[in-house]
Design an enzyme around this catalytic site. Sequence first.
Site, PDB file in Angstrom:
ATOM      1  N   ARG A  15      30.691  58.565  47.941  1.00  0.00           N
ATOM      2  CA  ARG A  15      30.746  57.927  46.623  1.00  0.00           C
ATOM      3  C   ARG A  15      29.356  57.728  46.035  1.00  0.00           C
ATOM      4  O   ARG A  15      29.167  56.880  45.143  1.00  0.00           O
ATOM      5  CB  ARG A  15      31.469  56.584  46.703  1.00  0.00           C
ATOM      6  N   THR A 169      42.783  35.813  41.699  1.00  0.00           N
ATOM      7  CA  THR A 169      43.298  34.626  41.027  1.00  0.00           C
ATOM      8  C   THR A 169      44.814  34.612  41.132  1.00  0.00           C
ATOM      9  O   THR A 169      45.486  35.563  40.723  1.00  0.00           O
ATOM     10  CB  THR A 169      42.877  34.590  39.548  1.00  0.00           C
ATOM     11  N   HIS A 190      32.995  48.113  40.136  1.00  0.00           N
ATOM     12  CA  HIS A 190      33.372  49.529  40.175  1.00  0.00           C
ATOM     13  C   HIS A 190      32.410  50.369  41.018  1.00  0.00           C
ATOM     14  O   HIS A 190      32.746  51.489  41.424  1.00  0.00           O
ATOM     15  CB  HIS A 190      33.438  50.079  38.748  1.00  0.00           C
ATOM     16  N   ASP A 194      37.376  51.597  43.588  1.00  0.00           N
ATOM     17  CA  ASP A 194      38.130  52.302  42.557  1.00  0.00           C
ATOM     18  C   ASP A 194      39.582  51.830  42.559  1.00  0.00           C
ATOM     19  O   ASP A 194      40.007  51.072  43.436  1.00  0.00           O
ATOM     20  CB  ASP A 194      38.081  53.811  42.793  1.00  0.00           C
TER      21      ASP A 194
END
Length: 215
Positions: A15, A169, A190, A194
Amino acid sequence: MNVGYTKINIDSWKRKEHFTAYRDSVKCGFSLTVKLDISEVIAFVKERGYKFYPVMIYLLTKAANQHAEFKMAMKDGELIVWDYIDPVYTVLHTDTETFSALTLSHSDSLMDFIDRYNELFHKNKNNKSFFPDKAPDNHFNISSLPWIYFDSFNLNIADFTDYFAPSFTIGKYQMEGNKILMPLAIQVHHAVCDGIHVAKLIDTLQEYSNTVQIF
């Protein structure tokens, strides 16, 4: 207590481009809200006489620790994956309508986790500090809005550069059809996470919610 971690070699990481883009060029995170089926969790807490909130914190902690993307952080200028992460969660002071953020180390044992949750709650019930104790580096965040059954929730963080800890939450649950559904908002950076990773986490959390009786 020193927590172990594994360093990631960014140059050889799959990544690398995504990490660099979302960390440096287009700094962003994303959030989404799902409706979690907690029918088995509600039946479980009623049967055992447990409080709902600590059981949900336990399940979230157990699920998040199964996925490396939710355990990432920057340490000494390097990207790492913590061996485990601990929840920082909010508790309300009804007399002042303010809250404190408490930290509880994770545990494989649900009963042990609940016992220590109760101990920490009673220890700090009259402490109105935002952070009665300093949050550990290897943390993630849980907050609760038990008064609102929401469809969407988003934290507007002005600058979370290199802050990779996810935030969850919990909303008010209610019956829909023959299921008890609870809104759960998830916010991530991000650079390290992903949509596919959030989907995998949700699948894990739903599985744990369905099989809470075995913990």
